[in-house]
Design a protein around this motif. Sequence first.
Motif, mmCIF file in Angstrom:
data_model
loop_
_atom_site.group_PDB
_atom_site.id
_atom_site.type_symbol
_atom_site.label_atom_id
_atom_site.label_comp_id
_atom_site.label_asym_id
_atom_site.label_seq_id
_atom_site.Cartn_x
_atom_site.Cartn_y
_atom_site.Cartn_z
ATOM 1 N N SER A 143 45.151 -56.322 11.139
ATOM 2 C CA SER A 143 44.822 -56.606 12.528
ATOM 3 C C SER A 143 45.545 -55.669 13.473
ATOM 4 N N THR A 144 45.053 -55.640 14.703
ATOM 5 C CA THR A 144 45.691 -54.895 15.788
ATOM 6 C C THR A 144 46.005 -55.879 16.898
ATOM 7 N N GLU A 145 47.267 -55.865 17.334
ATOM 8 C CA GLU A 145 47.702 -56.759 18.409
ATOM 9 C C GLU A 145 47.908 -55.967 19.689
ATOM 10 N N LEU A 146 47.323 -56.448 20.776
ATOM 11 C CA LEU A 146 47.497 -55.823 22.085
ATOM 12 C C LEU A 146 48.215 -56.793 23.018
ATOM 13 N N THR A 147 49.211 -56.287 23.737
ATOM 14 C CA THR A 147 49.926 -57.087 24.732
ATOM 15 C C THR A 147 50.062 -56.247 25.997
ATOM 16 N N PHE A 148 49.546 -56.757 27.099
ATOM 17 C CA PHE A 148 49.546 -56.018 28.360
ATOM 18 C C PHE A 148 50.622 -56.579 29.284
ATOM 19 N N TYR A 149 51.445 -55.689 29.813
ATOM 20 C CA TYR A 149 52.655 -56.058 30.534
ATOM 21 C C TYR A 149 52.636 -55.368 31.896
#
Length: 294
Positions: A143-149
């Motif tokens: 999987s690929t995890e994206l977190t926008f900050y």
Amino acid sequence: MKIAAIDIGSNAARLLINEVKINNKQPEFIKLNLLRIPLRLGMDVFTLGKIGEEREKMVIDSMKIFSDLMRIYDVEHYRACATSAMRDASNGQKIIEEVKKTSGINIEIISGDEEATLVFENHVAEGLDKEFAYLYIDVGGGSTELTFYENGKMKYEKSFNIGTIRLLNNLVTPDNWKDMKEEIRKNINSKKPIVAIGSGGNINKVFSMSKTKDGKPMSLSHLKKVYKEFDDLTVDERMTKYNLREDRADVLVHALQIFNNVMTWSEINRIFVPKISVADGLIHNIYTKLQEKK
């Protein structure tokens, strides 16, 4: 204090052991050991739906080694987490019970969202320029995890079942890519310029090969150039030309494809690679929770 993190991914299992010392009232995390074992659970799970006997034995044997190492280092606290492959494996729970019986290690299966949060636990963006927004991109085997900050706050996190082992086995459909693209277009936007923060063994390898100085970003154009170079070579040619292990040479091109797509769709042209991982996030998570209990 000695803390250990075990990250059982779709491509490899890692044991990270850190000693935490207080320096000027701030915790300093000192790496004592990092052991990586290429279990490749995703090769079984994403095609067969379960972990085969050979890899099941590898998991059990690896956890015995990890347990022995933690004992040798006098580890006081640890957390063991399994991600995409173990989540999808029909016999995942059975293997977890066997590991507990044979090595004493408690393995938790965590969700994709929690995996994304653990990468965010490294708090890298807190030390970066507030004039920018940041997209964490963690590419794994399953999987690929994206977190926008943005503005000191997490605005968005999402886990996608697009990973290097899935791509290697032709298990990512055009619809999977379309869904990711639509999610990114809808949720990753800011009035501030956005830069990426990359994590995972593959982007770390690309970074070290690029000879980029620590703390400096790589450009999207560089990633696209490296992708083309790798895509034109066979696995054997990549191993020879770039001195890579086979289990890195066969997935690196797929990792680059994911990073290139994510950065293109979110209109990001620079990526920092601070060498963070789920395991590092786990260490920080354990330490934070211990302090909260005081």
